[in-house]
Design a protein around this motif. Structure first.
Motif, PDB file in Angstrom:
ATOM      1  N   LYS A  87       1.226  -1.055  -0.495  1.00  0.00           N
ATOM      2  CA  LYS A  87      -0.131  -0.352  -0.197  1.00  0.00           C
ATOM      3  C   LYS A  87       0.903   1.190   0.479  1.00  0.00           C
ATOM      4  O   LYS A  87       0.594   2.190  -0.468  1.00  0.00           O
ATOM      5  CB  LYS A  87      -1.009  -0.402   1.055  1.00  0.00           C
ATOM      6  N   VAL A 125      -1.681   0.443  -7.851  1.00  0.00           N
ATOM      7  CA  VAL A 125      -2.452   0.470  -7.117  1.00  0.00           C
ATOM      8  C   VAL A 125      -3.314  -0.616  -6.077  1.00  0.00           C
ATOM      9  O   VAL A 125      -3.572  -1.828  -6.358  1.00  0.00           O
ATOM     10  CB  VAL A 125      -3.675   1.267  -7.430  1.00  0.00           C
ATOM     11  N   HIS A 139      -5.193  -2.729  -3.173  1.00  0.00           N
ATOM     12  CA  HIS A 139      -7.462  -2.567  -3.179  1.00  0.00           C
ATOM     13  C   HIS A 139      -7.475  -3.607  -3.246  1.00  0.00           C
ATOM     14  O   HIS A 139      -7.801  -5.105  -3.872  1.00  0.00           O
ATOM     15  CB  HIS A 139      -7.983  -1.695  -4.712  1.00  0.00           C
ATOM     16  N   GLU A 140      -8.607  -4.183  -2.145  1.00  0.00           N
ATOM     17  CA  GLU A 140      -9.192  -5.395  -1.638  1.00  0.00           C
ATOM     18  C   GLU A 140      -8.870  -6.158  -1.266  1.00  0.00           C
ATOM     19  O   GLU A 140      -8.766  -6.999  -2.275  1.00  0.00           O
ATOM     20  CB  GLU A 140     -10.859  -5.223  -2.503  1.00  0.00           C
ATOM     21  N   THR A 144     -14.672  -1.430 -10.975  1.00  0.00           N
ATOM     22  CA  THR A 144     -13.942  -0.456 -10.163  1.00  0.00           C
ATOM     23  C   THR A 144     -12.133  -0.802 -10.014  1.00  0.00           C
ATOM     24  O   THR A 144     -11.677   0.785  -9.474  1.00  0.00           O
ATOM     25  CB  THR A 144     -14.076  -1.472  -8.513  1.00  0.00           C
ATOM     26  N   ALA A 145     -11.605  -1.406 -10.781  1.00  0.00           N
ATOM     27  CA  ALA A 145     -10.305  -2.014 -10.497  1.00  0.00           C
ATOM     28  C   ALA A 145      -9.369  -0.267 -11.642  1.00  0.00           C
ATOM     29  O   ALA A 145      -8.818   0.554 -10.868  1.00  0.00           O
ATOM     30  CB  ALA A 145      -9.411  -2.936 -11.467  1.00  0.00           C
ATOM     31  N   GLU A 149      -9.788   2.940  -9.452  1.00  0.00           N
ATOM     32  CA  GLU A 149      -8.922   3.247  -7.999  1.00  0.00           C
ATOM     33  C   GLU A 149      -7.776   3.779  -9.442  1.00  0.00           C
ATOM     34  O   GLU A 149      -7.171   4.652  -8.454  1.00  0.00           O
ATOM     35  CB  GLU A 149      -8.964   2.147  -7.314  1.00  0.00           C
ATOM     36  N   GLY A 164      -7.761   7.281 -10.986  1.00  0.00           N
ATOM     37  CA  GLY A 164      -7.192   8.456  -9.739  1.00  0.00           C
ATOM     38  C   GLY A 164      -6.312   8.234  -9.082  1.00  0.00           C
ATOM     39  O   GLY A 164      -5.451   9.513  -8.643  1.00  0.00           O
ATOM     40  N   LYS A 165      -4.784   6.856  -9.350  1.00  0.00           N
ATOM     41  CA  LYS A 165      -3.848   7.496  -9.382  1.00  0.00           C
ATOM     42  C   LYS A 165      -2.942   7.901 -10.011  1.00  0.00           C
ATOM     43  O   LYS A 165      -1.870   7.324 -10.137  1.00  0.00           O
ATOM     44  CB  LYS A 165      -2.728   6.306  -8.321  1.00  0.00           C
TER      45      LYS A 165
END
Length: 175
Positions: free
Chosen positions: A16, A36, A38-39, A95-96, A99, A102-103
């Protein structure tokens, strides 16, 4: 059981916080890739124009991931991952990519980024299988991979004066 849980926690926290992870497929050298977390998995996008290469990473295959310390740059943990390629348009892909978008820094076409990723790129999910916290003996240094990127030429003579604030006598009051 406790060591397995600690290993998973270390993998998650280290991955992370790290801006780059080193990923190596079954063949070829390890590459530094932005990601990223995530989950419970590292998400990657690449293999398209203006995106990072993802050589040797195939759906259903495995990869070895090495995470470095953000402050010292040394190896914190290595883990084996199962590679899953996400299909464009699915809920997992949406979803992926939300995320990842955004990065994604310095995207040329931020407005059409998801459309380009759906057509030209692959989105991968690297799911941890195990964590190795033992540190290898000796150096893991390798020769840098060839790249078309170049370093720009030397700075123009006026640039250092502008950057380092050499002020004129008139502004300092030395007349």
């Amino acid at each position: 059981m406790t060591s397995e849980l600690l290993g998973r926690a270390l993998v998650e926290e280290a991955t992370k916080k790290s801006g780059l992870i080193w990923v190596q497929g079954p063949t070829g050298p390890a590459r530094a890739l932005w990601h990223v977390w995530h989950e419970g998995a590292a998400l990657l996008v690449g293999d398209g124009p203006d995106e990072q290469p993802l050589p040797g990473l195939t759906d259903g295959g495995t990869a070895r991931v090495t995470v470095r310390s953000k402050d010292k740059g040394g190896r914190l943990v290595a883990w084996t991952a199962r590679v899953a390629e996400l299909t464009p348009g699915t809920e997992a892909w949406q979803t992926a990519t939300g995320e990842l978008k955004g990065k994604r820094l310095n995207a040329v076409d931020a407005e059409h980024l998801l459309d380009r990723w759906a057509v030209d790129c692959r989105v991968l999910r690297l799911e941890p299988r195990d964590a190795l916290t033992d540190h290898p003996e000796g150096s893991l240094a390798a020769v840098p991979l060839p790249t078309p990127a170049i370093t720009r030429g030397p700075a123009q003579p006026a640039v250092p004066r502008l950057m380092f604030g050499r002020r004129s006598r008139a502004r300092r009051g030395d007349r």
